[in-house]
Motif scaffolding. Sequence first.
Motif, PDB file in Angstrom:
ATOM      1  N   THR A 236       0.423 -10.271  44.059  1.00  0.00           N
ATOM      2  CA  THR A 236      -0.523  -9.656  43.121  1.00  0.00           C
ATOM      3  C   THR A 236      -0.258 -10.142  41.702  1.00  0.00           C
ATOM      4  OG1 THR A 236      -0.715  -7.704  44.519  1.00  0.00           O
ATOM      5  CG2 THR A 236      -1.384  -7.468  42.229  1.00  0.00           C
ATOM      6  N   ASN A 237       1.019 -10.187  41.280  1.00  0.00           N
ATOM      7  CA  ASN A 237       1.348 -10.695  39.951  1.00  0.00           C
ATOM      8  C   ASN A 237       0.978 -12.166  39.811  1.00  0.00           C
ATOM      9  OD1 ASN A 237       2.376  -8.216  39.164  1.00  0.00           O
ATOM     10  ND2 ASN A 237       4.466  -8.725  39.776  1.00  0.00           N
ATOM     11  N   THR A 238       1.192 -12.941  40.867  1.00  0.00           N
ATOM     12  CA  THR A 238       0.823 -14.356  40.820  1.00  0.00           C
ATOM     13  C   THR A 238      -0.677 -14.522  40.647  1.00  0.00           C
ATOM     14  OG1 THR A 238       2.720 -14.972  42.199  1.00  0.00           O
ATOM     15  CG2 THR A 238       0.886 -16.526  42.102  1.00  0.00           C
ATOM     16  N   ALA A 239      -1.448 -13.739  41.386  1.00  0.00           N
ATOM     17  CA  ALA A 239      -2.902 -13.860  41.301  1.00  0.00           C
ATOM     18  C   ALA A 239      -3.441 -13.375  39.958  1.00  0.00           C
ATOM     19  CB  ALA A 239      -3.551 -13.083  42.443  1.00  0.00           C
ATOM     20  N   ARG A 240      -2.823 -12.348  39.377  1.00  0.00           N
ATOM     21  CA  ARG A 240      -3.369 -11.756  38.158  1.00  0.00           C
ATOM     22  C   ARG A 240      -2.882 -12.430  36.879  1.00  0.00           C
ATOM     23  NH1 ARG A 240      -2.794  -5.215  39.330  1.00  0.00           N
ATOM     24  NH2 ARG A 240      -4.390  -5.075  40.964  1.00  0.00           N
ATOM     25  N   HIS A 241      -1.603 -12.819  36.851  1.00  0.00           N
ATOM     26  CA  HIS A 241      -1.009 -13.223  35.575  1.00  0.00           C
ATOM     27  C   HIS A 241      -0.489 -14.657  35.534  1.00  0.00           C
ATOM     28  CE1 HIS A 241      -1.217  -8.940  34.831  1.00  0.00           C
ATOM     29  NE2 HIS A 241      -0.382  -8.685  35.833  1.00  0.00           N
ATOM     30  N   ALA A 242      -0.130 -15.237  36.671  1.00  0.00           N
ATOM     31  CA  ALA A 242       0.605 -16.502  36.637  1.00  0.00           C
ATOM     32  C   ALA A 242      -0.281 -17.718  36.369  1.00  0.00           C
ATOM     33  CB  ALA A 242       1.357 -16.706  37.958  1.00  0.00           C
ATOM     34  N   ARG A 243      -1.578 -17.616  36.685  1.00  0.00           N
ATOM     35  CA  ARG A 243      -2.489 -18.778  36.581  1.00  0.00           C
ATOM     36  C   ARG A 243      -1.919 -19.967  37.376  1.00  0.00           C
ATOM     37  NH1 ARG A 243      -2.519 -17.171  31.090  1.00  0.00           N
ATOM     38  NH2 ARG A 243      -1.381 -19.044  30.455  1.00  0.00           N
ATOM     39  N   ALA A 244      -1.437 -19.650  38.581  1.00  0.00           N
ATOM     40  CA  ALA A 244      -0.814 -20.667  39.427  1.00  0.00           C
ATOM     41  C   ALA A 244      -1.859 -21.307  40.339  1.00  0.00           C
ATOM     42  CB  ALA A 244       0.300 -20.055  40.268  1.00  0.00           C
ATOM     43  N   ARG A 245      -1.590 -22.551  40.700  1.00  0.00           N
ATOM     44  CA  ARG A 245      -2.444 -23.269  41.653  1.00  0.00           C
ATOM     45  C   ARG A 245      -1.879 -23.212  43.072  1.00  0.00           C
ATOM     46  NH1 ARG A 245      -1.933 -26.761  37.397  1.00  0.00           N
ATOM     47  NH2 ARG A 245      -0.463 -28.019  38.601  1.00  0.00           N
ATOM     48  N   GLU A 246      -0.571 -22.978  43.170  1.00  0.00           N
ATOM     49  CA  GLU A 246       0.063 -22.960  44.490  1.00  0.00           C
ATOM     50  C   GLU A 246       1.235 -21.981  44.474  1.00  0.00           C
ATOM     51  OE1 GLU A 246       0.656 -26.554  47.317  1.00  0.00           O
ATOM     52  OE2 GLU A 246       2.566 -26.311  46.260  1.00  0.00           O
ATOM     53  N   ALA A 247       1.418 -21.283  45.576  1.00  0.00           N
ATOM     54  CA  ALA A 247       2.544 -20.368  45.752  1.00  0.00           C
ATOM     55  C   ALA A 247       3.128 -20.578  47.141  1.00  0.00           C
ATOM     56  CB  ALA A 247       2.116 -18.913  45.566  1.00  0.00           C
ATOM     57  N   GLU A 248       4.428 -20.356  47.257  1.00  0.00           N
ATOM     58  CA  GLU A 248       5.120 -20.497  48.533  1.00  0.00           C
ATOM     59  C   GLU A 248       5.807 -19.184  48.864  1.00  0.00           C
ATOM     60  OE1 GLU A 248       8.306 -23.488  50.687  1.00  0.00           O
ATOM     61  OE2 GLU A 248       8.685 -22.828  48.635  1.00  0.00           O
ATOM     62  N   LEU A 249       5.551 -18.689  50.056  1.00  0.00           N
ATOM     63  CA  LEU A 249       6.156 -17.460  50.547  1.00  0.00           C
ATOM     64  C   LEU A 249       7.011 -17.813  51.751  1.00  0.00           C
ATOM     65  CD1 LEU A 249       6.316 -14.355  50.308  1.00  0.00           C
ATOM     66  CD2 LEU A 249       4.370 -14.222  51.880  1.00  0.00           C
ATOM     67  N   ALA A 250       8.315 -17.560  51.648  1.00  0.00           N
ATOM     68  CA  ALA A 250       9.252 -17.930  52.705  1.00  0.00           C
ATOM     69  C   ALA A 250      10.049 -16.708  53.140  1.00  0.00           C
ATOM     70  CB  ALA A 250      10.201 -19.029  52.228  1.00  0.00           C
ATOM     71  N   LEU A 251      10.286 -16.618  54.427  1.00  0.00           N
ATOM     72  CA  LEU A 251      11.102 -15.552  55.010  1.00  0.00           C
ATOM     73  C   LEU A 251      12.126 -16.227  55.910  1.00  0.00           C
ATOM     74  CD1 LEU A 251      11.376 -12.425  55.199  1.00  0.00           C
ATOM     75  CD2 LEU A 251      10.056 -12.569  57.319  1.00  0.00           C
ATOM     76  N   THR A 252      13.409 -16.159  55.509  1.00  0.00           N
ATOM     77  CA  THR A 252      14.464 -16.881  56.214  1.00  0.00           C
ATOM     78  C   THR A 252      15.616 -15.958  56.535  1.00  0.00           C
ATOM     79  OG1 THR A 252      15.445 -17.553  54.102  1.00  0.00           O
ATOM     80  CG2 THR A 252      13.871 -19.071  55.110  1.00  0.00           C
ATOM     81  N   ARG A 253      16.454 -16.433  57.439  1.00  0.00           N
ATOM     82  CA  ARG A 253      17.659 -15.689  57.833  1.00  0.00           C
ATOM     83  C   ARG A 253      18.825 -16.163  56.971  1.00  0.00           C
ATOM     84  NH1 ARG A 253      19.174 -13.971  63.650  1.00  0.00           N
ATOM     85  NH2 ARG A 253      21.224 -13.049  63.365  1.00  0.00           N
ATOM     86  N   THR A 254      19.670 -15.223  56.557  1.00  0.00           N
ATOM     87  CA  THR A 254      20.866 -15.528  55.785  1.00  0.00           C
ATOM     88  C   THR A 254      22.064 -14.857  56.447  1.00  0.00           C
ATOM     89  OG1 THR A 254      20.674 -13.593  54.340  1.00  0.00           O
ATOM     90  CG2 THR A 254      19.477 -15.585  53.673  1.00  0.00           C
ATOM     91  N   PRO A 255      23.284 -15.250  56.058  1.00  0.00           N
ATOM     92  CA  PRO A 255      24.450 -14.547  56.617  1.00  0.00           C
ATOM     93  C   PRO A 255      24.457 -13.054  56.311  1.00  0.00           C
ATOM     94  CG  PRO A 255      25.115 -16.620  55.592  1.00  0.00           C
ATOM     95  CD  PRO A 255      23.668 -16.418  55.251  1.00  0.00           C
ATOM     96  N   GLU A 256      23.824 -12.656  55.184  1.00  0.00           N
ATOM     97  CA  GLU A 256      23.799 -11.231  54.838  1.00  0.00           C
ATOM     98  C   GLU A 256      22.692 -10.466  55.561  1.00  0.00           C
ATOM     99  OE1 GLU A 256      23.521 -13.645  52.581  1.00  0.00           O
ATOM    100  OE2 GLU A 256      25.577 -13.745  51.817  1.00  0.00           O
TER     101      GLU A 256
END
Length: 333
Positions: A236-256
Motif C-alpha cells: 500500500t505504501n509503495t502504491a501510494r507514496h513510492a512512485r515505483a515502477r517495480e516491486a519485489e515481494l519475497a518469502l524465504t526460509r531462514t535459520p530463525e
Amino acid sequence: MPLFWRIFLLNAVVLITATGLLLGPVTVSTPVLLTEAAVLSVGLAAMLVANALLVRVGLAPLQRLSRAMNTIDLLRPGRRPAVAGHGEVAELIAAYNTMLDRLEDERATSTARALSAQEAERQRIAQELHDEVGQTLTAVLLELKRTADQAPPELGAQLRQVQETTRSGLDEIRRIARRLRPGVLEELGLTSALKELAADFSSSACTVRLRLEGDLPPLDHESELVLYRVAQEGLTNTARHARAREAELALTRTPEGVRLRLRDDGVGLGGAPEGAGLRGMRERALFVGADLVLGPGPRGGTEVRLTVPVPTPDRSRDHARTRTGPRPHPARR
C-alpha cells in the motif's frame, strides 16, 4: 558507598590536601609575593581539575543513563544501558532496565489485545459488506437487468450503463472485503494469499514480482496474519507514496524462521517521520516477536524485512492468553 558520600569524600580530600599545604610548606606573605601567587594559582587550578575529573568519572554512568532514556523506543525492544558504576548509580540503572522489561511486556500484551480486536472488527465489517451491501447490490443488478430488458431501446441503453456502474461498485466492495478479511489466507494458506495480494496491487504503473519458497516451516495463524498484513501495508505504501515502477515481494526460509522482504525502486523513505502505517507494522512485529527492519534498498528505493521466528509451544500459549476471545469464524461466501 552512596553517591553523596563519594562526592563528599572526594571534595574533602581535595580541601584537606589544600589545608595541609597551607599549614606546611606553603606560606603567604603580606603583601603577596609573585611566586606565592603563582604557586597558589597553580595549586587551585590543579585542585579544580582533579575535582572535576573525579566528579565526571563518578557521574558518567548517569549521563549514559540519560542518553538511553532520551533515545529508547518501545517499538524497538531489547536495548538496555549497561549496568555500570557503584552503589546507588548501579541500582538506578538496574531499576531502569527492570522498568523497561515491564513496560515492554505490558506493551506487547496490550498490542496483542488491540490487534486481535482490530482483526475481529475487520472480519465483522467485511462480513457485513459481503452479506448486506453485496447482496443488496446484487439484487439491484438483477432488477436493473430485468427493467432494461423491458424498457425501450434508448432507456435500456442508459439502464445498462447504470448496471455496469453498479457492477463496478460491487466488485470494488468485494475487493475491499477481501483486503479486510483475507479469506484466502484462512482457506488456502499464506503463499496463495500473497499471490492474490500481489495480483491486486500489480498495475500498469507498478509491477509486483513474487519469489516464494515452497519449503517453509509451519507457522501459527498469528504469524501468518502478521506476514500478510505487513506485506499488505508495504505494498500500500509503495502504491501510494513510492512512485515505483517495480516491486519485489519475497518469502524465504531462514535459520530463525521465515523472512518476508519487500523492495521497490521508488523514491525511498528519505527523512520523513514514521507514520501510522509504519508504526502499525512495528506493533504487529512485536505481536509475534519478529524483527522488522525498514531502510533503503541496495539499489535505492525502500526495503522492508520482516523475520518471523518459528513459534514454540510456550509462545503459542502466551498468544492464546492474550486473545480477547475466540477466533471469529470466517464470513460465508
